[in-house]
Write a protein that holds these residues in place. Structure first.
Motif, short mmCIF file in Angstrom:
data_model
loop_
_atom_site.label_atom_id
_atom_site.label_comp_id
_atom_site.label_asym_id
_atom_site.label_seq_id
_atom_site.Cartn_x
_atom_site.Cartn_y
_atom_site.Cartn_z
N THR A 97 -3.70 -9.47 35.43
CA THR A 97 -3.93 -8.80 36.72
C THR A 97 -4.02 -9.99 37.76
O THR A 97 -4.80 -10.23 38.63
N THR A 98 -2.76 -10.80 37.88
CA THR A 98 -2.51 -11.64 38.79
C THR A 98 -1.08 -11.85 39.45
O THR A 98 -0.06 -11.40 38.75
N GLN A 99 -0.93 -12.07 40.80
CA GLN A 99 0.44 -12.54 41.01
C GLN A 99 0.90 -14.04 41.11
O GLN A 99 1.83 -14.38 41.34
N THR A 100 -0.32 -14.81 40.82
CA THR A 100 0.06 -16.36 40.80
C THR A 100 -0.47 -17.00 39.68
O THR A 100 -1.67 -17.62 39.63
N PRO A 101 -0.35 -16.76 38.36
CA PRO A 101 -0.63 -17.21 37.12
C PRO A 101 -0.33 -18.70 36.95
O PRO A 101 0.87 -19.35 37.61
N ILE A 102 -1.36 -19.44 36.63
CA ILE A 102 -1.30 -20.81 36.34
C ILE A 102 -1.16 -20.88 34.67
O ILE A 102 -2.08 -20.38 33.94
N TYR A 103 -0.06 -21.52 34.07
CA TYR A 103 -0.09 -21.67 32.47
C TYR A 103 -0.17 -23.01 32.42
O TYR A 103 -1.09 -23.20 31.17
N ASN A 104 0.40 -24.13 32.69
CA ASN A 104 0.36 -25.31 32.37
C ASN A 104 0.51 -25.63 30.80
O ASN A 104 -0.07 -26.20 29.90
N GLU A 105 1.65 -24.80 30.24
CA GLU A 105 1.80 -24.87 28.94
C GLU A 105 3.05 -25.74 28.71
O GLU A 105 4.28 -25.56 29.19
N GLN A 121 11.46 -5.70 45.63
CA GLN A 121 10.56 -6.76 45.91
C GLN A 121 11.22 -8.07 45.51
O GLN A 121 12.43 -8.11 44.94
N GLN A 122 10.55 -9.12 46.08
CA GLN A 122 10.79 -10.54 45.55
C GLN A 122 10.36 -10.64 44.26
O GLN A 122 8.97 -10.44 44.21
N LEU A 123 11.09 -11.13 43.37
CA LEU A 123 10.53 -11.28 41.79
C LEU A 123 9.72 -12.44 41.65
O LEU A 123 9.06 -12.61 40.89
N GLY A 124 9.66 -13.37 42.75
CA GLY A 124 8.86 -14.62 42.63
C GLY A 124 9.53 -15.70 42.04
O GLY A 124 10.76 -15.79 41.83
N LEU A 129 4.69 -13.10 42.28
CA LEU A 129 5.04 -12.02 41.56
C LEU A 129 5.16 -10.61 42.18
O LEU A 129 4.07 -10.51 42.75
N PRO A 130 5.93 -9.58 41.69
CA PRO A 130 5.71 -8.34 42.23
C PRO A 130 4.74 -7.46 41.79
O PRO A 130 4.07 -8.01 40.64
N ARG A 131 4.39 -6.35 42.35
CA ARG A 131 3.32 -5.52 41.83
C ARG A 131 4.42 -4.32 41.34
O ARG A 131 5.48 -4.15 41.51
N ILE A 132 3.61 -3.73 40.36
CA ILE A 132 4.25 -2.56 40.08
C ILE A 132 4.01 -1.33 40.47
O ILE A 132 2.82 -0.95 40.72
N LEU A 187 -1.36 -4.99 39.88
CA LEU A 187 -0.72 -6.17 39.52
C LEU A 187 -0.65 -6.11 38.11
O LEU A 187 -0.99 -5.48 37.19
N ILE A 188 0.33 -6.91 37.67
CA ILE A 188 1.07 -7.01 36.34
C ILE A 188 0.16 -8.02 35.45
O ILE A 188 -0.71 -8.98 36.00
N ASN A 189 0.22 -8.10 34.19
CA ASN A 189 -0.42 -9.12 33.47
C ASN A 189 0.80 -10.00 33.01
O ASN A 189 1.47 -9.75 31.82
N PRO A 190 1.15 -10.95 33.55
CA PRO A 190 2.34 -11.93 33.20
C PRO A 190 2.37 -12.67 32.08
O PRO A 190 1.51 -13.30 31.81
N TYR A 191 3.32 -12.91 31.37
CA TYR A 191 3.45 -13.90 30.05
C TYR A 191 4.90 -14.00 29.98
O TYR A 191 5.91 -13.26 30.55
N PHE A 192 5.54 -15.06 29.55
CA PHE A 192 6.84 -15.30 29.47
C PHE A 192 7.21 -15.72 28.13
O PHE A 192 6.41 -16.02 27.23
N LYS A 193 8.63 -15.68 27.83
CA LYS A 193 9.14 -16.08 26.39
C LYS A 193 10.37 -17.02 26.80
O LYS A 193 11.21 -16.92 27.81
#
Length: 403
Positions: free
Chosen positions: A324-332, A262-265, A290-293, A298-304
């Motif tokens: 549960t989203t493929q288009t998360p909005i962070y603004n962090e 899949q495309q990883l986004g 973002l991809p599906r599992i 749908l994934i629960n995305p966060y980043f480091k």
């Protein structure tokens, strides 16, 4: 006058008696020493060479003992007079032993590696009951279950299997799930045998519904989160199933292979470098596509964000979790201080993870900032005016980007 003569005579007699007693004592000691030496040495030699003991057996025994004594004395002589030679001989023996053990271990390792190369697989059987509208799933066994670590030997795991039935309608993209079930745990076995039967009841056959069985094999860990070894997505058509059990053998698909198909986004990231304050500000705005599992969840995305200085990690920061989203909005926003204002030896890794309440958080993708010195990083570092500059970054596979 007479008393003085008598006293002097007594003294003379006492001195003479003392001298005689001392002489006799020394003479007795010398005679005792000579007799002891004779009985200790000479009598032993005469007894060993007596005519009564000159039998053929005694002669042979004497020769054998003499040869043994000579051999032991020669060994002792060699070991003491030539220590280097004895040490070299021991080293040669140790080297031959090591070479033999290494060759045998290499042979065993090659055999095990040939066996480990085989992909993991799962054996299960299905049966459909038309009267009760029930689907029976028997999980039989699995083969070649190992966990592979970076620069480590494959590990035998404690495993269990979770099975889910998912129904996805053609008109509605939201999957309809049934209660999931799992097997018991088989400990320290690369070829576990489960042999457990599960039943999914009240299944209504609708023409527009597509059913799939999802088998997930996971490791069990008492102290940390469980880790997924692999999954099998098996689409089924209830009309084609029979009332007798049909056995299937399917190869597990690892999470890395699922994501590689899949495309990883992408992630939209804004940067700003402030040389006066010797700081870099990173604003992660959002992510997209973002991809599906397993193409279903749908994934629960966060980043480091990891900051590296001269190829050593010195800082780490983490974002919030979006459910549960493929288009998360962070603004962090995150600010990092640059050591010695050495911007040339700084780069960042941003890794996107999938959060799970029970399982180990799996990395989805990674993007690097400053490592390849792309145009975005150059514009940020050499711009006269300090302002935020945004850019889309394509996520890469995490396993392919290990430093």
């Amino acid at each position: 006058m007479i008393a003085a003569i008598i006293s002097s005579f007594v003294i003379v007699i006492f001195v003479v008696g003392l001298a005689i007693s001392r002489y006799l004592r020394q003479h007795k000691k010398q005679t005792n020493d000579s007799s002891y030496s004779i009985t200790r040495y000479w009598r032993h030699q005469l007894a060993s060479t007596s005519c009564d003991n000159l039998s053929p057996s005694s002669i042979t025994n004497e020769k054998q003992s003499h040869s043994i004594v000579n051999e032991t004395t020669s060994i002792i002589k060699n070991s003491f007079s030539w220590p280097e030679a004895s040490m070299l001989h021991r080293q040669d023996q140790e080297q031959t032993k090591r070479s033999s053990t290494v060759s045998s271990s290499a042979l065993s390792d090659s055999l095990t590696m040939e066996h480990i190369i085989e992909p993991a697989s799962l054996i299960f059987s299905l049966r459909w009951d038309e009267i009760t509208k029930s689907l029976f799933v028997r999980i039989v066994s699995a083969r070649d279950l190992f966990i592979y670590r970076h620069h480590r030997q494959p590990l035998v795991i404690d495993s269990y299997v979770r099975v889910e039935l998912i129904s996805t309608s053609m008109e509605n993209t939201t999957p309809k799930t049934f209660p999931s079930m799992r097997t018991h745990i088989i400990k320290k076995n690369a070829h576990p045998i489960y042999d457990e039967l599960f039943e999914f009841t009240n299944i209504e056959q609708i023409n527009n519904d597509n059913y799939s069985l999802v088998f997930t094999i996971s490791t069990y860990d008492t102290f940390t989160r469980d880790e997924i070894v692999g999954e099998i997505i098996f689409p089924i058509e209830l009309n084609t199933l029979e009332s007798t059990e049909i056995t299937f053998t399917k190869i597990l698909t690892t999470r890395h292979k699922q994501l590689s198909n899949q495309q990883l986004g992408q992630m939209l990231i804004s940067l700003c470098y402030q040389p006066v304050d010797s700081a870099v500000t990173i604003i992660v705005l959002k992510a997209a596509n973002l991809p599906r599992i397993g193409t279903t969840r749908l994934i629960n995305p966060y980043f480091k964000i990891y900051m590296f200085y001269k190829n050593q990690r010195i800082f780490k920061k983490r974002s919030t979790i979006k459910r549960t989203t493929q288009t998360p909005i962070y603004n962090e926003c995150f600010t990092f201080n640059i050591p010695n204002n050495d911007i040339e030896n700084i780069y960042f890794d941003i890794i996107l993870f999938d959060y799970d309440n029970h399982m180990k958080h799996e990395p989805i993708g990674i993007c690097s900032i400053g490592k390849d010195m792309n145009q975005h990083w150059n514009d940020v570092c050499h711009r006269q005016i300090t302002k935020q500059i945004a850019h889309w970054y394509q996520l890469k596979s995490f396993n392919e980007s290990i430093h």
